[in-house]
Each structure stands twice: as C-alpha cells, then as structure tokens.
Design an enzyme around this catalytic site. Structure first.
Site, PDB file in Angstrom:
ATOM      1  N   GLU A   1      40.544  39.956  44.976  1.00 35.05           N
ATOM      2  CA  GLU A   1      40.777  39.613  46.382  1.00 35.05           C
ATOM      3  C   GLU A   1      39.696  38.673  46.881  1.00 35.05           C
ATOM      4  O   GLU A   1      39.960  37.737  47.643  1.00 35.05           O
ATOM      5  CB  GLU A   1      40.816  40.876  47.247  1.00 35.05           C
ATOM      6  CG  GLU A   1      41.264  40.648  48.689  1.00 35.05           C
ATOM      7  CD  GLU A   1      40.146  40.264  49.659  1.00 35.05           C
ATOM      8  OE1 GLU A   1      40.467  39.809  50.765  1.00 35.05           O
ATOM      9  OE2 GLU A   1      38.962  40.421  49.328  1.00 35.05           O
TER      10      GLU A   1
ATOM     11  N   ASP B   1      37.723  44.792  43.767  1.00 39.42           N
ATOM     12  CA  ASP B   1      36.573  43.936  43.464  1.00 39.42           C
ATOM     13  C   ASP B   1      35.623  43.831  44.660  1.00 39.42           C
ATOM     14  O   ASP B   1      35.994  44.110  45.798  1.00 39.42           O
ATOM     15  CB  ASP B   1      37.039  42.540  43.013  1.00 39.42           C
ATOM     16  CG  ASP B   1      37.873  41.808  44.056  1.00 39.42           C
ATOM     17  OD1 ASP B   1      38.646  42.469  44.774  1.00 39.42           O
ATOM     18  OD2 ASP B   1      37.744  40.570  44.157  1.00 39.42           O
TER      19      ASP B   1
END
Ligand SMILES: [Zn+2]
Length: 397
Positions: free
Chosen positions: A147, A79
């Site tokens: 994350e 991400d």
C-alpha cells in the site's frame, strides 16, 4: 447479545495487545510482507476462520461466514514505511502515553499507528464473531501488500479476484476512532523537455533543456491557483518536487530535463484530466515535450510482478450513505460519543473498494499525525475499542 459481544472482546484485551506487539516485532516494509502474512494466517487459523488463504501477490484473505446475503469486507495493509531514524522500531514496548500527549498506555513501534493496530483489532474481532452464535453475515478480512508504494498493487489484485462483491468495505487506516468518508487522490505526472546537448564552452550551439524547463515550471505555477475544489475534500494541489537532467555533466549543456509533479486530485478530476490540463498549459510554449504518468514495475514477495501507473484515485462516499449512517449510530453507542465524519488528509487503497460498488468508509485506531513519524504509536484502549467496533459493525451493519 450486544453486551455479550462487547464483554467477550474486552475479556481478550491482553490477547489482542499481545498479537499487535507480535505484528510490530515482525518487520514488514513494502515488498517484504511474507513473515507478517504468515503470522496473520496462523492467527486466523487458530481463531477458527472458515477459510484462510494467501493469494498470488501475497495478500492475506480470511473469511468468517454464516448464512447471509450481505458481505462485509475489512481491509488493512500489512506493509509499513522504513523505520528511518526511529529508536527501537521493532521493540513493540508498551509505554505511558504522556510523552506523546495522549492518556493511558500506548504500544510503540513502526507501523503501530499505520496500521498494525487496526490489523490486530480486525483479525481478533473476526475470531470472536466466529464463536458468536448470533452472528449472521459474510465477513472477509484482508491484509494487503504494497500500500505504501502508491500504486495499490495489493488491493487492486484483491478486488479483481474476490469471489463475492462486498456490499460494504471498511478500511482501517487511522481515523482516531472517527469515520473517514473520503480523501483526495495522488498521482505523479512526469514532464520531459527535449533540447540539444553541446560542449558547455560554446552553449549557443545547443538548446539547454533545463532553461526550457524553467518556462514549464512557471506555466504550472500559473495553473495551480485555478485547480478545482471539492466541497468536502478540499482543493486540488500540485507541487514540483524533483528535477533531473541528461546527461547531468558539469560541462555538457543538457539535452533532456524531467520533472515530477505531485498532484492531489478530487473524484471528478482524475489522471486523464490532469494530463490534459498539463498538456494545455505546455501548449502555450513552443517546446518538444512529453507529459505522461509515471509508472513503476512493482515486485511482490511472492515473485509476482506488475507494471502500474503511479495513480491512487480519490474516493468519496456521501455522509448520507445508509451504511455510513448506521455505522455512525453503532460507533456512537459503542464508544459513548458521537464520532465525527471527516476526510482523510492522506491517500489510501479505499478507491479500489468504492470502484467495485461497495459503500466504503474508514474507521481505525491511531492518530494520523503520528503515522510515518519517529513517534509511531497507538493507544492500547483504542485498539481494544476498535476490535469491539469491528465486531459490532459486522454483527449489526
Ligand atoms: Zn496506511
């Protein structure tokens, strides 16, 4: 064999950079990683990985295995933060590095530095190792979700469900080709002070929770200089960055006031210690107050959902750890320069891996000062060299 491995990776330079550009052209803000996960899975299958899967939360797990008792894990998060006001964030243009003050060509775009450069390098290195006759080892290459959301949902799930415990974990967050062996943690306590609301035309009838909170803020400012320090990672810090009141009307004395305290921790001083410290500081005031860690219900693109505390622990691996020392020698020989051993300024998912006993350290392309900025980019040469390092570490560590 060594020359062979290096030259084989250098020979697929354009393939590595093409894959990186495809990753950048595929938007993947937190919670929206499905398309990039499928892209990485397809590449791993094309490269002949022995086992490739997407788990319940949407992490990608690719395995390259040969007979060996040692297991090495590579991790990168898939991400990115949102593009904000970035110009052409998903263009993945190859540009001259000069405007960024770096030599050679760079790939520009959201996530280039944090951390699609490392993901591309790791994935491609795994493919080369699969075809490398002399490779002995069990290599797990992982792309995790969420994350950037601070609770490490992806990597926490990943380590809970690993079939093999890694002996060594390398996290590919930007280190500018040096070795990172730790960082401070980050957690978010939330303090709520209760008062009594009333009509603001007669404020003496109530207890203004906002006024009571100003006492709390002063007490917290007093404890900040006394926060403990770590010899390598530096000093803990606290910053009060948000405040809100209930009901939040112009003519009502507020009955509740809440602040959040951005707290950067060190390994010996975790969430429980922070909460106790704040409770002790507030104990001096006669207040109706509550101190707790903030929580968030995170939802993955697969539909999986979990409520997690906003607590990303600190991690620290000794510079004398034998794998850190071996990695230092391998990187020095590969790059022809001595890498420095340093802390990361920002927090990562690394603690998830060190907590299960893996010797954990970071190595990745990209300069962290460009992460999350409008100038997000990574050097082409560094991505290719990182792929060489990832292959060398896996074959020699
Ligand atoms: Zn990152």
């Amino acid at each position: 064999m060594v020359m062979n491995l290096v030259s084989r990776i250098k020979a697929i330079r354009s393939e590595i950079i093409d894959f990186l550009r495809e990753l950048i052209r595929t938007p993947s803000t937190s919670g929206d990683e499905e398309a990039i996960a499928k892209l990485i899975v397809a590449k791993m299958e094309e490269l002949g990985y022995d086992h490739v899967e997407i788990d319940a939360v949407g992490n990608v797990i690719g395995v390259v295995e040969n007979a060996s008792r040692k297991t090495l894990l590579y991790n990168g998060h898939m991400d990115t933060v949102p593009p904000g006001g970035m110009k052409d964030p998903y263009s993945a243009h190859v540009l001259d590095g000069e405007p960024f003050g770096v030599p050679g060509e760079v790939v520009y775009g959201r996530g280039a530095c944090d951390m699609k450069g490392a993901l591309a390098a790791m994935t491609m290195a795994g493919g080369i190792l699969k075809r490398e006759a002399g490779f002995e080892g069990h290599l797990i290459i992982t792309g995790s979700v969420l994350e950037e959301a601070v609770e490490s949902l992806g990597s926490r799930h990943l380590v809970r469900n690993l079939r093999l415990r890694p002996d060594v974990a390398v996290v590919g967050e930007a280190t500018n080709m040096d070795i990172a062996i730790g960082h401070r943690g980050v957690l978010y306590p939330e303090i709520t002070v209760k008062g009594k609301s009333c009509h603001a035309s007669a404020p003496h009838r109530g207890v203004n929770a906002l006024y009571r909170m100003t006492d709390v803020i002063q007490e917290i400012q007093k404890i900040i200089p006394e926060l403990p320090q770590h010899p390598f990672l530096g000093k803990m810090s606290m910053a009060i960055n948000t405040i809100s009141v209930i009901p939040g009307a112009l003519n009502v004395v507020p009955e509740r006031c809440t602040i959040s305290v951005d707290t950067r921790t060190i390994p010996e001083f975790g969430a429980e210690d922070v909460i106790n410290l704040l409770k002790k500081a507030l104990g001096k005031l006669e207040l109706d107050a509550e101190v707790k860690l903030m929580e968030k219900q995170e939802k993955c693109y697969t539909g999986y959902s979990e409520c997690l505390k906003k607590d990303l622990p600190a991690f620290y691996t000794s510079p004398n750890d034998r794998y850190v020392q071996r990695a230092r020698r391998i990187i020095a020989a590969t790059l022809d320069r001595e890498p420095s051993i340093k802390p990361w300024v920002f927090a990562t998912d690394s603690a998830c891996f060190s907590e299960i006993g893996a010797s954990t350290f970071g190595f990745g392309p990209g300069d962290e000062k460009f992460a999350h900025t409008a100038g997000d980019h990574v050097r082409v040469d560094d991505v290719v060299d990182a792929a060489v390092v990832y292959a060398q570490l896996a074959s020699k560590l």
